[in-house]
Design a protein around this motif. Structure first.
Motif, PDB file in Angstrom:
ATOM      1  N   GLU A  49      -5.579   3.405  -6.474  1.00  0.00           N
ATOM      2  CA  GLU A  49      -4.136   3.314  -6.250  1.00  0.00           C
ATOM      3  C   GLU A  49      -3.573   1.971  -6.698  1.00  0.00           C
ATOM      4  N   TYR A  50      -4.447   0.979  -6.943  1.00  0.00           N
ATOM      5  CA  TYR A  50      -3.991  -0.355  -7.318  1.00  0.00           C
ATOM      6  C   TYR A  50      -3.243  -0.333  -8.650  1.00  0.00           C
ATOM      7  N   GLY A  51      -2.145  -1.089  -8.701  1.00  0.00           N
ATOM      8  CA  GLY A  51      -1.438  -1.293  -9.955  1.00  0.00           C
ATOM      9  C   GLY A  51      -1.956  -2.534 -10.672  1.00  0.00           C
ATOM     10  N   ASN A  60      -5.045   5.162 -17.075  1.00  0.00           N
ATOM     11  CA  ASN A  60      -5.297   6.585 -17.364  1.00  0.00           C
ATOM     12  C   ASN A  60      -6.187   7.221 -16.300  1.00  0.00           C
ATOM     13  N   THR A  61      -7.184   6.460 -15.841  1.00  0.00           N
ATOM     14  CA  THR A  61      -8.052   6.965 -14.774  1.00  0.00           C
ATOM     15  C   THR A  61      -7.225   7.278 -13.535  1.00  0.00           C
ATOM     16  N   GLN A  62      -6.358   6.371 -13.180  1.00  0.00           N
ATOM     17  CA  GLN A  62      -5.492   6.541 -12.011  1.00  0.00           C
ATOM     18  C   GLN A  62      -4.647   7.803 -12.134  1.00  0.00           C
ATOM     19  N   ARG A  63      -3.957   7.941 -13.259  1.00  0.00           N
ATOM     20  CA  ARG A  63      -3.064   9.085 -13.453  1.00  0.00           C
ATOM     21  C   ARG A  63      -3.828  10.398 -13.394  1.00  0.00           C
ATOM     22  N   ASN A  64      -4.952  10.467 -14.090  1.00  0.00           N
ATOM     23  CA  ASN A  64      -5.722  11.711 -14.129  1.00  0.00           C
ATOM     24  C   ASN A  64      -6.305  12.060 -12.767  1.00  0.00           C
ATOM     25  N   PHE A  65      -6.845  11.073 -12.075  1.00  0.00           N
ATOM     26  CA  PHE A  65      -7.489  11.371 -10.799  1.00  0.00           C
ATOM     27  C   PHE A  65      -6.493  11.933  -9.789  1.00  0.00           C
ATOM     28  N   PHE A  66      -5.369  11.270  -9.593  1.00  0.00           N
ATOM     29  CA  PHE A  66      -4.427  11.747  -8.583  1.00  0.00           C
ATOM     30  C   PHE A  66      -3.768  13.060  -8.997  1.00  0.00           C
ATOM     31  N   ASN A  67      -3.545  13.245 -10.294  1.00  0.00           N
ATOM     32  CA  ASN A  67      -3.096  14.556 -10.775  1.00  0.00           C
ATOM     33  C   ASN A  67      -4.092  15.637 -10.399  1.00  0.00           C
ATOM     34  N   ASN A  68      -5.363  15.366 -10.656  1.00  0.00           N
ATOM     35  CA  ASN A  68      -6.416  16.364 -10.416  1.00  0.00           C
ATOM     36  C   ASN A  68      -6.588  16.649  -8.929  1.00  0.00           C
ATOM     37  N   THR A  93       0.838  -1.210   0.000  1.00  0.00           N
ATOM     38  CA  THR A  93       0.000   0.000   0.000  1.00  0.00           C
ATOM     39  C   THR A  93       0.869   1.255   0.000  1.00  0.00           C
ATOM     40  N   LYS A  94       1.905   1.256   0.812  1.00  0.00           N
ATOM     41  CA  LYS A  94       2.817   2.405   0.819  1.00  0.00           C
ATOM     42  C   LYS A  94       3.449   2.599  -0.560  1.00  0.00           C
ATOM     43  N   ASN A  95       3.890   1.504  -1.161  1.00  0.00           N
ATOM     44  CA  ASN A  95       4.511   1.598  -2.487  1.00  0.00           C
ATOM     45  C   ASN A  95       3.517   2.097  -3.534  1.00  0.00           C
ATOM     46  N   ARG A  96       2.266   1.630  -3.443  1.00  0.00           N
ATOM     47  CA  ARG A  96       1.263   2.042  -4.432  1.00  0.00           C
ATOM     48  C   ARG A  96       0.973   3.535  -4.342  1.00  0.00           C
ATOM     49  N   PHE A  97       0.732   4.021  -3.126  1.00  0.00           N
ATOM     50  CA  PHE A  97       0.431   5.446  -2.992  1.00  0.00           C
ATOM     51  C   PHE A  97       1.659   6.308  -3.300  1.00  0.00           C
ATOM     52  N   THR A  98       2.830   5.832  -2.953  1.00  0.00           N
ATOM     53  CA  THR A  98       4.041   6.565  -3.321  1.00  0.00           C
ATOM     54  C   THR A  98       4.139   6.670  -4.837  1.00  0.00           C
ATOM     55  N   ASN A  99       3.869   5.588  -5.519  1.00  0.00           N
ATOM     56  CA  ASN A  99       3.948   5.571  -6.974  1.00  0.00           C
ATOM     57  C   ASN A  99       2.948   6.532  -7.607  1.00  0.00           C
ATOM     58  N   VAL A 100       1.679   6.469  -7.193  1.00  0.00           N
ATOM     59  CA  VAL A 100       0.668   7.283  -7.873  1.00  0.00           C
ATOM     60  C   VAL A 100       0.781   8.761  -7.516  1.00  0.00           C
TER      61      VAL A 100
END
Length: 277
Positions: free
Chosen positions: A214-216, A257-265, A29-36
């Motif tokens: 956050e899931y990969g 793409n959903t992941q990238r856009n959401f956390f960016n936003n 979980t730490k790695n996933r949130f760090t990544n996103v």
């Protein structure tokens, strides 16, 4: 002369984001949130915490203490945003969770400090219950797999998403949509199967994300394998992730793409708010 609180000598200062990590797989979980959160257009500084009351009568495991900090409101008060993750406790009543009191104090504190909040999966259920009295109910079968979603109301959180997008769900409980709406919470998007996905109470800086964005790629596979090992007597009833494997039996990553856009936003709205201070 400094132009804003967000820029100093031409260098953008980092947003300070806290994460209460209450998932079972804390390292992943730490790695996933760090990544996103670090692969976005907004520089961030992350702090990961664990609830102290969860280990009140026992030693804190070394793998927890080396990765996470004990939750301390004095450290939280200077943060720009805060995330409360999901947790494998949705089949328990909220008050039966051993860190429930500590969690409610944290949520109230985030409100008092006007810190942007993101509640994920069970975290979203906990916040919905605490702030609005919305109850959760058990599902006859786990919602597990990838679903298509549609926009219900426009929001900056959906910038770049398009009219239809994909996201992974993994939970044993659901909440009453109408109870949220009656409390003034705005539904932003839902799955085409009717599952809750994204709601927000923008004036209170609260976002409720009922999916695990956050899931990969391999996270659903790992979750299924973990439950397979843990629930030997219930294996024949375990839900397998739907719409996840390709024709060759390999996991897909249709929500990338959903992941990238959401956390960016989500980070961008925090950054823009900080500029106005």
């Amino acid at each position: 002369m400094k132009k804003s609180n967000d820029v100093s000598d031409g260098v953008m200062t980092k947003l300070k984001i806290g994460i209460l990590n209450i998932m079972h797989d804390k390292k992943d979980t730490k790695n996933r949130f760090t990544n996103v959160l670090t692969n976005t257009q907004t520089p961030v500084e992350l702090r990961f915490f664990y609830p102290v009351s969860h280990y009140r009568n026992r030693p804190v495991p070394k793998d927890v203490s080396t990765m996470l900090e004990p939750l301390d409101l004095n450290k939280v008060k200077d943060l720009d945003g805060f995330i409360i993750t999901g947790a494998p406790v949705e089949q328990l009543a909220f008050e039966e969770v051993d860190y429930w009191d500590e969690l409610t104090v944290l949520m109230d504190f985030l409100d008092q400090q006007h810190i942007w909040q993101l509640y994920v999966c069970w975290g979203a259920m906990a916040a919905g219950y605490h702030f609005y009295g919305v109850h959760k109910h058990a599902l006859p079968k786990k919602v597990f797999g990838i679903q298509a979603h549609k926009v219900v109301n426009n929001s900056p959180l959906l910038n770049g998403m398009g009219k239809t997008f994909f996201a992974p769900h993994a939970r044993y409980a659901e909440m009453d949509r109408q109870a949220f709406l009656q409390a003034g919470v705005v539904e932003i998007a839902r799955s085409e199967k009717g599952c809750l996905f994204l709601l927000e109470d923008r004036p209170q800086r609260r976002t409720f994300l009922f999916a695990h964005l956050e899931y990969g790629r391999n996270a659903l596979k790992s979750e299924y394998e973990r439950e397979w090992q843990a629930k030997v007597a219930q294996r024949e009833h375990l839900a397998q992730p739907k719409n996840y494997y390709n024709l060759n039996g390999q996991p897909t990553f249709s929500w990338k793409n959903t992941q990238r856009n959401f956390f960016n936003n989500w980070l961008y709205q925090i950054k823009e708010t900080r500029k106005l201070k």
